[in-house]
Design a protein around this motif. Structure first.
Motif, PDB file in Angstrom:
ATOM      1  N   THR A 131       0.866  -1.202   0.274  1.00  0.00           N
ATOM      2  CA  THR A 131      -0.094   0.014   0.005  1.00  0.00           C
ATOM      3  C   THR A 131       0.895   1.288  -0.029  1.00  0.00           C
ATOM      4  O   THR A 131       0.847   2.165  -0.680  1.00  0.00           O
ATOM      5  CB  THR A 131      -1.006  -0.014   1.326  1.00  0.00           C
ATOM      6  N   CYS A 132       1.882   1.065   0.828  1.00  0.00           N
ATOM      7  CA  CYS A 132       2.867   2.406   0.760  1.00  0.00           C
ATOM      8  C   CYS A 132       4.344   1.947   0.102  1.00  0.00           C
ATOM      9  O   CYS A 132       4.995   2.652  -0.600  1.00  0.00           O
ATOM     10  CB  CYS A 132       3.122   2.556   2.248  1.00  0.00           C
ATOM     11  N   HIS A 133       4.949   0.771   0.309  1.00  0.00           N
ATOM     12  CA  HIS A 133       6.315   0.310  -0.089  1.00  0.00           C
ATOM     13  C   HIS A 133       6.050  -0.113  -1.487  1.00  0.00           C
ATOM     14  O   HIS A 133       4.974  -0.378  -1.960  1.00  0.00           O
ATOM     15  CB  HIS A 133       6.760  -0.664   0.861  1.00  0.00           C
ATOM     16  N   HIS A 134       7.298  -0.172  -2.064  1.00  0.00           N
ATOM     17  CA  HIS A 134       7.372  -0.701  -3.334  1.00  0.00           C
ATOM     18  C   HIS A 134       7.315  -2.302  -3.393  1.00  0.00           C
ATOM     19  O   HIS A 134       7.754  -2.592  -2.183  1.00  0.00           O
ATOM     20  CB  HIS A 134       8.540  -0.135  -4.058  1.00  0.00           C
ATOM     21  N   ALA A 163       6.832  11.960  -2.669  1.00  0.00           N
ATOM     22  CA  ALA A 163       6.596  10.536  -2.467  1.00  0.00           C
ATOM     23  C   ALA A 163       5.856   9.962  -1.593  1.00  0.00           C
ATOM     24  O   ALA A 163       4.614   9.381  -1.515  1.00  0.00           O
ATOM     25  CB  ALA A 163       8.143   9.747  -2.420  1.00  0.00           C
ATOM     26  N   ALA A 164       6.058  10.530  -0.591  1.00  0.00           N
ATOM     27  CA  ALA A 164       5.329  10.227   0.967  1.00  0.00           C
ATOM     28  C   ALA A 164       3.789  10.708   1.041  1.00  0.00           C
ATOM     29  O   ALA A 164       2.931   9.915   1.129  1.00  0.00           O
ATOM     30  CB  ALA A 164       5.783  10.825   2.039  1.00  0.00           C
ATOM     31  N   HIS A 165       3.486  12.018   0.327  1.00  0.00           N
ATOM     32  CA  HIS A 165       2.412  12.494   0.250  1.00  0.00           C
ATOM     33  C   HIS A 165       1.109  11.775  -0.797  1.00  0.00           C
ATOM     34  O   HIS A 165       0.218  11.609  -0.426  1.00  0.00           O
ATOM     35  CB  HIS A 165       2.069  13.952  -0.059  1.00  0.00           C
ATOM     36  N   ASP A 166       2.219  11.287  -1.792  1.00  0.00           N
ATOM     37  CA  ASP A 166       1.027  10.524  -2.612  1.00  0.00           C
ATOM     38  C   ASP A 166       0.633   9.400  -2.305  1.00  0.00           C
ATOM     39  O   ASP A 166      -0.421   8.796  -2.407  1.00  0.00           O
ATOM     40  CB  ASP A 166       2.024  10.113  -3.927  1.00  0.00           C
ATOM     41  N   ARG A 167       1.286   8.653  -1.263  1.00  0.00           N
ATOM     42  CA  ARG A 167       0.906   7.221  -0.671  1.00  0.00           C
ATOM     43  C   ARG A 167      -0.260   7.783   0.292  1.00  0.00           C
ATOM     44  O   ARG A 167      -1.229   7.033   0.481  1.00  0.00           O
ATOM     45  CB  ARG A 167       2.107   6.716  -0.029  1.00  0.00           C
ATOM     46  N   CYS A 168       0.259   8.757   1.310  1.00  0.00           N
ATOM     47  CA  CYS A 168      -0.633   9.048   2.380  1.00  0.00           C
ATOM     48  C   CYS A 168      -2.090   9.426   1.680  1.00  0.00           C
ATOM     49  O   CYS A 168      -3.034   9.182   2.307  1.00  0.00           O
ATOM     50  CB  CYS A 168      -0.270  10.053   3.547  1.00  0.00           C
ATOM     51  N   VAL A 169      -2.129  10.406   0.685  1.00  0.00           N
ATOM     52  CA  VAL A 169      -3.095  10.878   0.326  1.00  0.00           C
ATOM     53  C   VAL A 169      -4.495  10.017  -0.292  1.00  0.00           C
ATOM     54  O   VAL A 169      -5.591  10.349  -0.030  1.00  0.00           O
ATOM     55  CB  VAL A 169      -3.042  12.022  -0.889  1.00  0.00           C
ATOM     56  N   THR A 170      -3.861   8.609  -0.656  1.00  0.00           N
ATOM     57  CA  THR A 170      -5.028   7.727  -0.812  1.00  0.00           C
ATOM     58  C   THR A 170      -5.994   7.666   0.183  1.00  0.00           C
ATOM     59  O   THR A 170      -7.011   7.267  -0.057  1.00  0.00           O
ATOM     60  CB  THR A 170      -4.416   6.487  -1.312  1.00  0.00           C
ATOM     61  N   GLU A 174      -8.875  14.300   2.954  1.00  0.00           N
ATOM     62  CA  GLU A 174      -9.567  15.545   3.756  1.00  0.00           C
ATOM     63  C   GLU A 174      -8.104  16.387   4.252  1.00  0.00           C
ATOM     64  O   GLU A 174      -8.295  17.537   4.345  1.00  0.00           O
ATOM     65  CB  GLU A 174     -10.388  15.393   4.684  1.00  0.00           C
ATOM     66  N   GLN A 175      -7.243  15.855   4.766  1.00  0.00           N
ATOM     67  CA  GLN A 175      -5.914  16.399   5.507  1.00  0.00           C
ATOM     68  C   GLN A 175      -5.466  17.284   4.539  1.00  0.00           C
ATOM     69  O   GLN A 175      -4.862  18.437   4.891  1.00  0.00           O
ATOM     70  CB  GLN A 175      -5.315  15.360   6.275  1.00  0.00           C
ATOM     71  N   PHE A 176      -5.179  16.790   3.289  1.00  0.00           N
ATOM     72  CA  PHE A 176      -4.578  17.755   2.252  1.00  0.00           C
ATOM     73  C   PHE A 176      -5.465  18.682   1.783  1.00  0.00           C
ATOM     74  O   PHE A 176      -5.091  19.858   1.408  1.00  0.00           O
ATOM     75  CB  PHE A 176      -3.922  16.795   1.235  1.00  0.00           C
ATOM     76  N   GLU A 177      -7.057  18.328   1.946  1.00  0.00           N
ATOM     77  CA  GLU A 177      -7.708  19.455   1.359  1.00  0.00           C
ATOM     78  C   GLU A 177      -7.816  20.696   2.166  1.00  0.00           C
ATOM     79  O   GLU A 177      -7.761  21.834   1.812  1.00  0.00           O
ATOM     80  CB  GLU A 177      -9.072  18.990   1.312  1.00  0.00           C
ATOM     81  N   ASP A 178      -7.455  20.463   3.552  1.00  0.00           N
ATOM     82  CA  ASP A 178      -7.266  21.629   4.518  1.00  0.00           C
ATOM     83  C   ASP A 178      -5.932  22.347   4.317  1.00  0.00           C
ATOM     84  O   ASP A 178      -5.826  23.523   4.983  1.00  0.00           O
ATOM     85  CB  ASP A 178      -7.155  21.041   5.942  1.00  0.00           C
ATOM     86  N   GLU A 179      -5.208  22.029   3.245  1.00  0.00           N
ATOM     87  CA  GLU A 179      -4.104  23.019   3.055  1.00  0.00           C
ATOM     88  C   GLU A 179      -3.144  23.169   4.200  1.00  0.00           C
ATOM     89  O   GLU A 179      -2.866  22.172   5.121  1.00  0.00           O
ATOM     90  CB  GLU A 179      -4.331  24.187   2.137  1.00  0.00           C
TER      91      GLU A 179
END
Ligand code: HEC
Ligand code: HEC
Ligand code: HEC
Ligand code: HEC
Ligand code: HEC
Ligand code: HEC
Ligand code: HEC
Ligand code: HEC
Ligand code: HEC
Ligand code: HEC
Length: 248
Positions: A131-134, A163-170, A174-179
């Motif tokens: 889910t997060c690692h390759h 790299a990290a954000h792309d994995r966490c955002v899945t 909402e946390q990223f929408e909060d800017e």
């Protein structure tokens, strides 16, 4: 020998006299300018400084927002609001401030510890490490992302931030929408009361450009002057009022 020292002694006495009289008459407060002439490519502007604060009864910190009160001489607006945020600014601005307490008005944050419970997330992901690692073709074994993803990144390998954000955002959209407000759920942002030499480029954290965060000189002046005039409906601010401020 004595002749040589005579001029020196006189000089010393004169200097001492100057120092004493200077001490006794030294102004405690900076001189508040009566009028200020602002030269610029739009035509000179004469700003009636004293009139604004005495006749129109506007307190200093309406305009000089970097320091409350009137104990200390304010910095010229241009030291923070440059013509442009270019290489010259990056080089010169460091010497524009009297001390390092000013640096944190802009270089104001540092990403501290990461608030991430790895073990709990193995559960959330149903033990599916990928889910997060390759997979094994890139990561022989799951390991720290920073072993390969650097702060700057390369053409082929995205930065650690991306790299990290792309994995966490899945799962954490909402946390990223909060800017900027959402950052703190994962990053413990350190507030730097004192400048500690962190000059991470603004764009490392902000999507906006520097000039959107700290207005440039033209916008800083125009916004300051016009916003107030507009709000009070007094003084020049309309589209065709340019020559009420600019002498051509
Ligand atoms: C209506 C807005 C406004 C108010 C109110 C105001 N100022 Fe100013 N002041 C300015 C502007 C604009 C400048 C020009 C700064 C520049 O050239 O970068 C300035 C310049 C100065 C300067 C000269 C700084 C320098 O670099 O030479 C001093 C000192 C100063 N103000 C002190 C005060 C004090 C003290 C008060 C309150 C008693 C005050 N001002 C109130 C807008 C204001
Ligand atoms: C020590 C640095 C510094 C100085 C000096 C400074 N500013 Fe600013 N200014 C900032 C920063 C940082 C921001 C953006 C963050 C904020 O809003 O506080 C800003 C924001 C602004 C804004 C937009 C936000 C608002 O409050 O409306 C205006 C307008 C502005 N400055 C005008 C001025 C003027 C005019 C002067 C001089 C009288 C001045 N500034 C002096 C750092 C400075
Ligand atoms: C939700 C995303 C996610 C999942 C799922 C996940 N990891 Fe991680 N893992 C990370 C991140 C991010 C790091 C690096 C940050 C850190 O140190 O906490 C990391 C670091 C590691 C490290 C290096 C830790 C160290 O301190 O050296 C190992 C080993 C690891 N993971 C193993 C696993 C295994 C095994 C699984 C599956 C059972 C797994 N991970 C599932 C995101 C995840
Ligand atoms: C052993 C080196 C290595 C480690 C460790 C590593 N990566 Fe990568 N990563 C790469 C390489 C090489 C690429 C570019 C190749 C590609 O695009 O598939 C990449 C690409 C990516 C991408 C963009 C392509 C994609 O797969 O979506 C993301 C997102 C990513 N990594 C996240 C992570 C995260 C999160 C971790 C830690 C949990 C991590 N990586 C650990 C080497 C690594
Ligand atoms: C498979 C989905 C999934 C992924 C991917 C994922 N998370 Fe989570 N995360 C969860 C769940 C589920 C929770 C617990 C429920 C909750 O609090 O929303 C959680 C909770 C958290 C919390 C606590 C939230 C809070 O409100 O205090 C943090 C911090 C966190 N995750 C960070 C991360 C980071 C960092 C990454 C990327 C490396 C990541 N997560 C990736 C599913 C995920
Ligand atoms: C869901 C959790 C999460 C959220 C929300 C989040 N981040 Fe991150 N961020 C991470 C993780 C995980 C890393 C990788 C940290 C590591 O392994 O060193 C990271 C890395 C970064 C990095 C790279 C740090 C470095 O050492 O180069 C920056 C910069 C960053 N984040 C900024 C932000 C900002 C700004 C926000 C808000 C807009 C934000 N992050 C929101 C989880 C998150
Ligand atoms: C008015 C806002 C502001 C103030 C105050 C300020 N800076 Fe900056 N500084 C910037 C901006 C904007 C950049 C350009 C960074 C970018 O493009 O993201 C920068 C860049 C830098 C850089 C170069 C960083 C790099 O990696 O390119 C250094 C070093 C620096 N500043 C040090 C200082 C120091 C030391 C002080 C205090 C004496 C200070 N700054 C005060 C806004 C400011
Ligand atoms: C290490 C990450 C980081 C760096 C680097 C950074 N900031 Fe910020 N900044 C943040 C965070 C996080 C917030 C939100 C803080 C909060 O809401 O408590 C913020 C808020 C701000 C705000 C207020 C924005 C708003 O909408 O209210 C301004 C202005 C600002 N930053 C300017 C800058 C400038 C200019 C620089 C570069 C000189 C810079 N920042 C560098 C993380 C950073
Ligand atoms: C906080 C409010 C405020 C700010 C900020 C402000 N003004 Fe004013 N200004 C006024 C008021 C009130 C008047 C009085 C209008 C009247 O008498 O009807 C005025 C009048 C004027 C006038 C016409 C009369 C005169 O005194 O010359 C000019 C020109 C002017 N302002 C220029 C400026 C400039 C340039 C700036 C920015 C550097 C500025 N003002 C900032 C409130 C403000
Ligand atoms: C309330 C007074 C006021 C009004 C009205 C006003 N300006 Fe300005 N303008 C200023 C001040 C103050 C400055 C900044 C002077 C400085 O940089 O020292 C300025 C700067 C400028 C600059 C110079 C930019 C540079 O980099 O040199 C231009 C161009 C300009 N104004 C155009 C206009 C135009 C066009 C209008 C009418 C639509 C207008 N101004 C209306 C006060 C005013």
């Amino acid at each position: 020998m004595h002749k040589k020292f005579l001029p020196l002694s006189i000089l010393l006495i004169v200097l001492l006299g100057l120092a004493v009289s200077g001490y006794m008459t030294s102004p405690d407060k900076p001189k508040v300018p009566v009028r200020i002439l602002l030269k610029n490519s739009g035509g000179k502007v004469i700003f009636t400084h004293i009139k604004h604060l005495k006749d129109y009864e506007i307190a200093c910190d309406n305009c000089h927002h970097e320091r409350a009160g009137n104990e200390t001489e304010p910095l010229p607006c241009g030291s923070c609001h440059p013509q442009a945020f270019d290489q010259d600014y990056v080089r010169d601005h460091i010497n524009s401030f009297p001390d390092e307490t000013y640096c944190v008005t802009c270089h104001h944050a540092e990403l501290g510890e990461l608030n991430f419970d790895h073990e709990a997330h193995e559960d959330y992901a149903d033990e599916d490490c990928q889910t997060c690692h390759h997979g094994a073709e890139i990561e022989e074994e799951p390991q720290n992302c920073t072993n390969c993803h650097t702060s700057a990144g390369t053409e082929d390998i995205p930065s650690i931030r991306t790299a990290a954000h792309d994995r966490c955002v899945t799962c954490h959209e909402e946390q990223f929408e909060d800017e900027m407000k959402g950052c703190n759920t994962c990053h413990k942002v350190k507030n730097m009361k004192k400048f500690e030499g962190d000059t991470t480029p603004c764009s490392q954290c902000h999507q906006n450009e520097s000039k959107d965060l700290v207005p440039n000189r033209l916008d800083a002046f125009h916004n300051l002057c016009m916003d107030c005039h507009k709000e009070l409906k007094r003084g020049p601010y309309k589209d065709n009022d340019c020559d009420k401020c600019h002498l051509r």
